[in-house]
Write a protein that holds these residues in place. Structure first.
Motif, PDB file in Angstrom:
ATOM      1  N   ASP A 166       0.837  -1.210   0.000  1.00 18.99           N
ATOM      2  CA  ASP A 166       0.000   0.000   0.000  1.00 18.99           C
ATOM      3  C   ASP A 166       0.869   1.257   0.000  1.00 18.99           C
ATOM      4  O   ASP A 166       0.572   2.240  -0.698  1.00 18.99           O
ATOM      5  N   MET A 167       1.958   1.214   0.755  1.00 17.57           N
ATOM      6  CA  MET A 167       2.845   2.363   0.819  1.00 17.57           C
ATOM      7  C   MET A 167       3.509   2.616  -0.547  1.00 17.57           C
ATOM      8  O   MET A 167       3.629   3.757  -1.009  1.00 17.57           O
ATOM      9  N   THR A 194       2.335   1.679  -3.435  1.00 18.55           N
ATOM     10  CA  THR A 194       1.278   2.123  -4.358  1.00 18.55           C
ATOM     11  C   THR A 194       1.010   3.621  -4.169  1.00 18.55           C
ATOM     12  O   THR A 194       0.888   4.386  -5.135  1.00 18.55           O
ATOM     13  N   ASP A 195       0.900   4.012  -2.896  1.00 18.51           N
ATOM     14  CA  ASP A 195       0.667   5.436  -2.616  1.00 18.51           C
ATOM     15  C   ASP A 195       1.827   6.292  -3.102  1.00 18.51           C
ATOM     16  O   ASP A 195       1.639   7.407  -3.644  1.00 18.51           O
ATOM     17  N   ARG A 201       1.634   6.569  -6.803  1.00 22.23           N
ATOM     18  CA  ARG A 201       0.553   7.511  -7.154  1.00 22.23           C
ATOM     19  C   ARG A 201       1.006   8.954  -6.930  1.00 22.23           C
ATOM     20  O   ARG A 201       0.724   9.847  -7.733  1.00 22.23           O
ATOM     21  N   THR A 202       1.689   9.170  -5.827  1.00 24.48           N
ATOM     22  CA  THR A 202       2.188  10.517  -5.519  1.00 24.48           C
ATOM     23  C   THR A 202       3.198  10.975  -6.565  1.00 24.48           C
ATOM     24  O   THR A 202       3.197  12.134  -7.005  1.00 24.48           O
ATOM     25  N   SER A 233       1.417  11.908  -9.725  1.00 22.97           N
ATOM     26  CA  SER A 233       0.756  13.219  -9.549  1.00 22.97           C
ATOM     27  C   SER A 233       1.779  14.348  -9.637  1.00 22.97           C
ATOM     28  O   SER A 233       1.535  15.401 -10.254  1.00 22.97           O
TER      29      SER A 233
END
Length: 231
Positions: free
Chosen positions: A25-26, A28-29, A32-33, A36
């Motif tokens: 999850d980390m 993936t985040d 994503r960051t 962005s």
């Protein structure tokens, strides 16, 4: 390995799936960051490119405005100089007008003085028109205004070679001697003129000669005069 570390490792291994999921999850985040941030970076780059283009356009426009400003300054300075020259010309013309007005007023006063003087002289002339040596103590040499006559016209006849007096082949005209005359004058002469008529006695002796003259006086009347000529 100490017991404390072993216990911790056992606990991790016991919950391995949880920690693996948390790690995924980390990651993936984080991805994503990163995406962005990359997207924001691309947008910022595009916006920056647009700003650069806009800045170039503004710089060009600024240069154009500077050129226009320089031209306007030159035109303004030229117009100001022309305005100053025009103002000087207006002031000069105004001074000339004021000077001309003063001269006109001076001339008007002089003309008025001359007019009054002329009227005064005309009155004097009118007065002297009816005054002469016959009705005042004025000398006859001053009888100018009361005895002035218009100058006769010059003789317009063409000159000829004829002598004065009677002309050849012309009819002779003589004054008719008559006793009905206004005046009779007696004169003594050496020789009587050819036009004189001889007066004789019974013995045909010449007593005297007679000439007849006619004078034109006022109102068209004639004055007949006989002149008796004695030798």
């Amino acid at each position: 390995m100490q017991k404390k570390d072993t216990a911790a490792l056992d606990a991790i291994m016991k919950h391995k799936e949880y920690f693996d999921q948390r790690l995924i999850d980390m990651v993936t985040d984080l991805n994503r960051t990163i995406k962005s941030i990359n997207k924001d970076k691309t947008s910022a780059i595009c916006h920056n490119d647009q700003l650069v283009i806009t800045n170039k356009s503004l710089n060009i426009r600024g240069n154009d405005l500077k050129s226009e400003n320089s031209i306007l300054r030159i035109q303004f300075a030229k117009e100001k100089a022309e305005k100053d020259d025009l103002l000087k010309e207006v002031l000069r013309i105004q001074e000339e007008l004021e000077k001309l007005q003063k001269e006109t007023e001076f001339q008007r006063i002089e003309i008025e003085k001359q007019r009054k003087e002329i009227e005064k002289q005309e009155k004097v002339i009118d007065k002297f028109k009816y005054i002469n040596s016959t009705n005042s103590n004025m000398q006859s040499s001053f009888d100018v205004l009361s005895h002035t006559k218009a100058k006769a016209d010059a003789n317009t006849r063409m000159p000829t070679n004829r002598k004065r007096g009677g002309q050849k082949n012309h009819k002779l005209h003589k004054s008719q001697i008559t006793a009905d005359v206004d005046d009779i004058i007696c004169k003594r002469v050496v020789q009587a003129p050819h036009s004189a008529q001889a007066v004789k006695d019974e013995g045909s002796h010449i007593l005297y000669y007679v000439t007849h003259e006619v004078d034109l006086i006022m109102d068209g009347k004639q004055n007949h005069r006989n002149t008796l000529l004695y030798k």
